[in-house]
Design an enzyme around this catalytic site. Structure first.
Site: not given
Ligand code: GLV
Length: 343
Positions: A259, A288, A307
């Protein structure tokens, strides 16, 4: 592959029936997804699916949409806090996120209100580990920088010192957070000739015999490549800041697929600008999406991808279906296939 994609991209909610009896359970699916993703919900005639839109739902709209629902199938873009639980009211029985991270959900508040919480571990481990390896290589071997240079017409004749990067052979790799994804990353990197695999986190894991457990400081000092795969918690927020970047080698390559908030981003920008570390590859950042005029986006030694750790066709299908099965189970008062730990 093409057939699979066609199936995943099939018409949205074509089988969703809206005019159902009042006694049916209502489930808000906060984002538009193909029917196949939420087939377990659509197969239940006693469940009415309320679909979200293509974009993340603004808070105000989320408050309106959750009113009176029995379940919420959300994504990591939806902050499910006390205000959302309050807006939903006493009908709410389950919150199920289509993600392995659940830092966007106030789990304690859910527990207090007897709201079950589900997430989607395991099904995305391979895809995320694969992306971490791709990102590490793209960063260390300067793939995007090289590709851009070619497109800009800056590629001269073959040059002995052009676009030199760093290889994994003989290197020390440090994994911060040796959970499911961390282990999958480590196992994929070892065959590249990594000499030493280190990991750090809360505690050593005796079952891991291919990596050494070290203190966080040791990991920072000794690693040529640092891969962050830990969960975002109060303890890991801003875990990587100025002091940590200055402890790393000047040649270190830093990769984050966890994260954005695990990193003090201003400190990372400084570390990259001053060549305190060599490069960074980030699948996650703050915010993001990151504005394209953000300093991080301008740095040639920073590789950014949007991401996409779990963005693999079969993986997203499995995530959607698991999130849907968690909802169905909760509404049937059965145990969730994958409840968030401690719930
Ligand atoms: C992606 O970042 C997730 O947490 O699945």
């Amino acid at each position: 592959m093409a057939a699979l994609f066609a199936r995943i991209s099939a018409p949205f909610y074509s089988r969703t029936v809206f005019a159902r009896a009042m006694s049916e359970a209502k489930v808000l699916v906060t984002r538009q997804v193909p029917d196949s993703f939420i087939a377990p919900l659509l197969q239940e005639t006693s469940i009415k699916v309320i679909p979200g839109g293509r974009d993340a739902m603004p808070k105000q709209k989320l408050h309106e949409m959750v009113r009176g629902v029995d379940g919420i199938l959300c994504t990591l873009c939806d902050r499910i806090d006390e205000s959302v639980l309050r807006a939903a009211g006493s009908s709410l029985k389950v919150v199920s996120t289509m993600s392995v991270g659940y830092n966007h959900i106030d789990v304690e508040a859910c527990k207090k209100q007897n709201v079950a919480v589900g997430y989607t571990p395991d099904v995305l481990t391979d895809a995320t580990a694969e992306l971490a390896v791709a990102l590490l290589l793209a960063t260390s071997r300067r793939l995007f920088e090289g590709a851009l240079s070619l497109r800009m017409g800056q590629w001269g004749s073959w040059d002995p010192t052009y676009m030199l990067g760093k290889g994994l052979k003989g290197s020390t790799v440090g994994v911060m957070g040796m959970g499911r994804i961390g282990q999958a990353v480590a196992k994929r990197l070892l065959p590249f000739g990594v000499e030493k695999m280190l990991y750090s986190g809360r505690a050593a894991k005796p079952e891991i015999d291919y990596a050494d457990f070290v203190s966080f400081e040791q990991l920072l000092e000794r690693s040529d490549f640092i891969v962050v795969t830990c969960a975002l918690t109060a303890e890991t927020t801003n875990l990587f800041s100025s002091e940590q970047f200055s402890t790393m080698k000047n040649t270190a390559v830093f990769v984050n697929v966890a994260r954005g908030e695990v990193v003090d981003q201003a400190a990372l920008v400084q570390a990259l600008k001053s060549n305190q570390i060599a490069a960074a590859g980030l699948d996650v950042m703050t915010p993001e999406p990151i504005p394209t005029n953000h300093e991080l986006v301008q740095l040639s030694n920073c590789v950014l991808v949007p991401h996409i750790g779990s963005a693999e066709e079969q993986t997203r299908l499995m995530m959607g279906q698991l999130a849907a099965r968690n909802i169905v189970a909760a509404l049937k008062q059965e145990s969730l296939p994958t409840p968030v730990p401690g719930t």
